[in-house]
Design an enzyme around this catalytic site. Structure first.
Site, PDB file in Angstrom:
ATOM      1  CB  THR A   1      33.248 -39.663 -13.619  1.00 49.50           C
ATOM      2  OG1 THR A   1      34.138 -40.897 -13.729  1.00 49.50           O
ATOM      3  CG2 THR A   1      32.806 -39.451 -15.209  1.00 49.50           C
TER       4      THR A   1
ATOM      5  CB  SER B   1      48.001 -12.811  -2.817  1.00 49.89           C
ATOM      6  OG  SER B   1      48.484 -12.546  -1.231  1.00 49.89           O
ATOM      7  CB  SER B   2      47.581  -8.113   0.536  1.00 53.41           C
ATOM      8  OG  SER B   2      47.294  -9.154   1.454  1.00 53.41           O
TER       9      SER B   2
ATOM     10  CB  THR C   1      -0.901  -0.100   1.080  1.00 55.97           C
ATOM     11  OG1 THR C   1      -1.997  -1.087   1.179  1.00 55.97           O
ATOM     12  CG2 THR C   1      -1.832   1.382   1.398  1.00 55.97           C
TER      13      THR C   1
ATOM     14  CB  SER D   1      -7.364  -2.303  -4.480  1.00 49.11           C
ATOM     15  OG  SER D   1      -6.877  -2.894  -3.409  1.00 49.11           O
ATOM     16  CB  THR D   2      -2.596  -1.709  -2.634  1.00 44.95           C
ATOM     17  OG1 THR D   2      -2.443  -0.093  -2.312  1.00 44.95           O
ATOM     18  CG2 THR D   2      -1.156  -2.431  -2.515  1.00 44.95           C
ATOM     19  CG  ASN D   3      -5.057  -5.791  -2.009  1.00 44.05           C
ATOM     20  OD1 ASN D   3      -4.109  -5.131  -1.357  1.00 44.05           O
ATOM     21  ND2 ASN D   3      -6.223  -5.862  -1.291  1.00 44.05           N
TER      22      ASN D   3
ATOM     23  CE  LYS E   1      47.052 -17.823  -4.044  1.00 46.37           C
ATOM     24  NZ  LYS E   1      45.688 -17.520  -4.418  1.00 46.37           N
TER      25      LYS E   1
END
Length: 455
Positions: free
Chosen positions: A175, A306-307, A89, A128-130, A312
């Site tokens: 697999t 990577s830091s 609503t 209506s909102t509905n 990497k």
């Protein structure tokens, strides 16, 4: 409560802002929803004017305001939180107020002069909102689905292009992560393309259900407070405005309380997410290493990984798509619970259904685009490594079953595993096949499709 002087929204929207400070965002950021609401209000004004329910001057002003909003204007005035109580609503009233106040300006009056044109009595007449809110959700979903289909198609074409590029690259299939039998890398990537194509078809099927609307049902689907011809006429007008073949539900009472179409759509989005995540798992495995992993393919390097570890590179694009998939799967559970929680003639939880669907659709679209542009199109194959893996694999012994029998094939596999020799040399040394026959059986074409020698 005082309404800001420069606001186009009104008291109902302001109260909703105070009541529902949930996400920190507003429906104004959900462009598809706002455009859908404006289209509905425009169609309703045209239908109600034709039916003699509102005057032509009010209709023209409402239509003009709605067209401005559909063009992108005033979206910042849609201020209520997307997660809200009241079955939507607050969203509907936010739209009614913004459209009414802009229409008043177009008519030459001040904002708030509702005696001239009223949010409820004119903009929301016969509604209506509905029936407005779920219809707007479906219009928003249709727009988002169309974009997702485009991004899925582009990703599918990217996988298909790689399938063609890698059509001659022989590799070992696996697999349970163990060597199985040979295939081509092109077959592997062609499978990913086909998986997407199947899901595009499922998404199109789901969108067909979304085209059925309950507009004209008003409060609970009986059509109270609307003209007898309104439902058919407003659907006709709305279809023309949004260029969609919309359908009025055959039973508006059922359609007003049933969220099955949203559940179906969410289920398809979950299916897409699960399969995309599986593909991304494969891409991360196939590119793992580069020195101590599978190292079968190379993903394009996009950023430092990577830091602390120099050089990497991580599979960041598949990783982000995996995370999108996790979110979509969670959103599906939210939508499932919200749909189940409906009571009697209305589901009060459609706001969270919309919020969850909107994020699933938009994030999947962005994920497919990102995967296609920043990953799949620039994947390369480590051809020499793949060929060497096939040549030393024990898995190719499966191709020998029809020619030397399962028992001898097993003995060859065991000896190859224990001695480190390759299958080819062991078969020749045992005299189980001639070199010419063995070359035919183990040629790439014979290893990756049904054997013509058995026909």
């Amino acid at each position: 409560m005082p309404v800001p002087e420069n606001a186009y929204y009104g008291i109902h929207s302001l109260r909703a802002m105070e009541n529902f400070p949930i996400t920190g965002t507003s429906i104004g950021t959900c462009r598809d929803l706002i455009v859908g609401l404006a289209a509905i209000k425009e169609a309703a004004a045209e239908a109600n004017c034709e039916l003699g329910c509102i005057d032509a001057v009010s209709k023209d002003a409402i239509v003009a305001a709605c067209r401005e909003i559909r063009g992108g204007a005033l979206h910042d005035q849609f201020v209520v939180d997307p997660i809200q109580g009241g079955a939507g609503t607050s969203t509907n009233m936010n739209a009614n107020e913004v459209i009414a106040n802009r229409a008043l300006e177009i008519m030459g009056f001040e904002r708030g002069e509702y005696v001239r044109l009223h949010p409820n009595e004119h903009v929301n007449f016969g509604q209506s909102t509905n029936d407005v809110y779920p219809t707007a959700l479906k219009l928003a979903a249709l727009s988002a689905i169309s974009r997702l289909l485009v991004s899925m198609a582009n990703l599918r074409l990217a996988f298909d292009a790689k399938a063609q590029e890698f059509a001659d690259v022989l590799k070992m299939g696996r697999t349970q992560l163990q060597d199985a039998v040979p295939m081509t890398l092109g077959q592997e990537f062609g499978t990913y393309a086909l998986m997407l194509a199947e899901d595009e078809a499922r998404l199109l099927e789901a969108s067909g259900l979304i085209r059925e609307i309950n507009l004209g049902g008003t409060a609970i689907g009986t059509g109270i407070a609307s003209h007898p011809r309104y439902a058919a006429l407003v659907r006709e007008r709305l279809s023309a405005i949004v260029d969609q073949d919309l359908i009025t539900a055959p039973n508006l009472i059922e359609a007003t309380q049933d969220c099955g179409a949203f559940v179906q759509l969410s289920g398809v989005l979950k299916r897409i997410a699960v399969k995309l995540s599986k593909v991304c798992n494969d891409l991360r495995l196939l590119s793992s290493g580069p020195r101590s992993g599978f190292n079968e393919i190379n993903l394009p390097p996009r950023q430092a990984g990577s830091s602390i570890m120099p050089g990497k590179i991580n599979p960041v694009i598949p990783e982000v798509v995996n995370q999108i998939a996790f979110e979509v799967i969670g959103n599906d559970m939210t939508i499932t619970m919200a749909a189940e929680a409906g009571q009697l003639q209305l589901n009060a939880f459609e706001p969270i259904i919309f919020y969850s669907l909107e994020r699933s659709l938009s994030h999947l679209t962005a994920g497919c685009e990102t995967l296609e542009r920043h990953c799949v199109r620039d994947i390369t194959a480590n051809r020499d490594l793949l060929r060497a893996q096939v040549e030393r694999s024990i898995g190719i012994v499966t191709a020998l079953n029809p020619h030397i029998g399962y028992q001898f094939a097993t003995e060859v596999a065991v000896e190859a595993h224990s001695s480190g020799l390759n299958v080819y040399d062991i078969v020749l040394s045992r005299g189980l096949m001639t070199r010419e026959h063995l070359d035919l059986v183990l040629c790439p074409a014979a290893l990756t499709q049904p054997s013509s020698m058995l026909s």
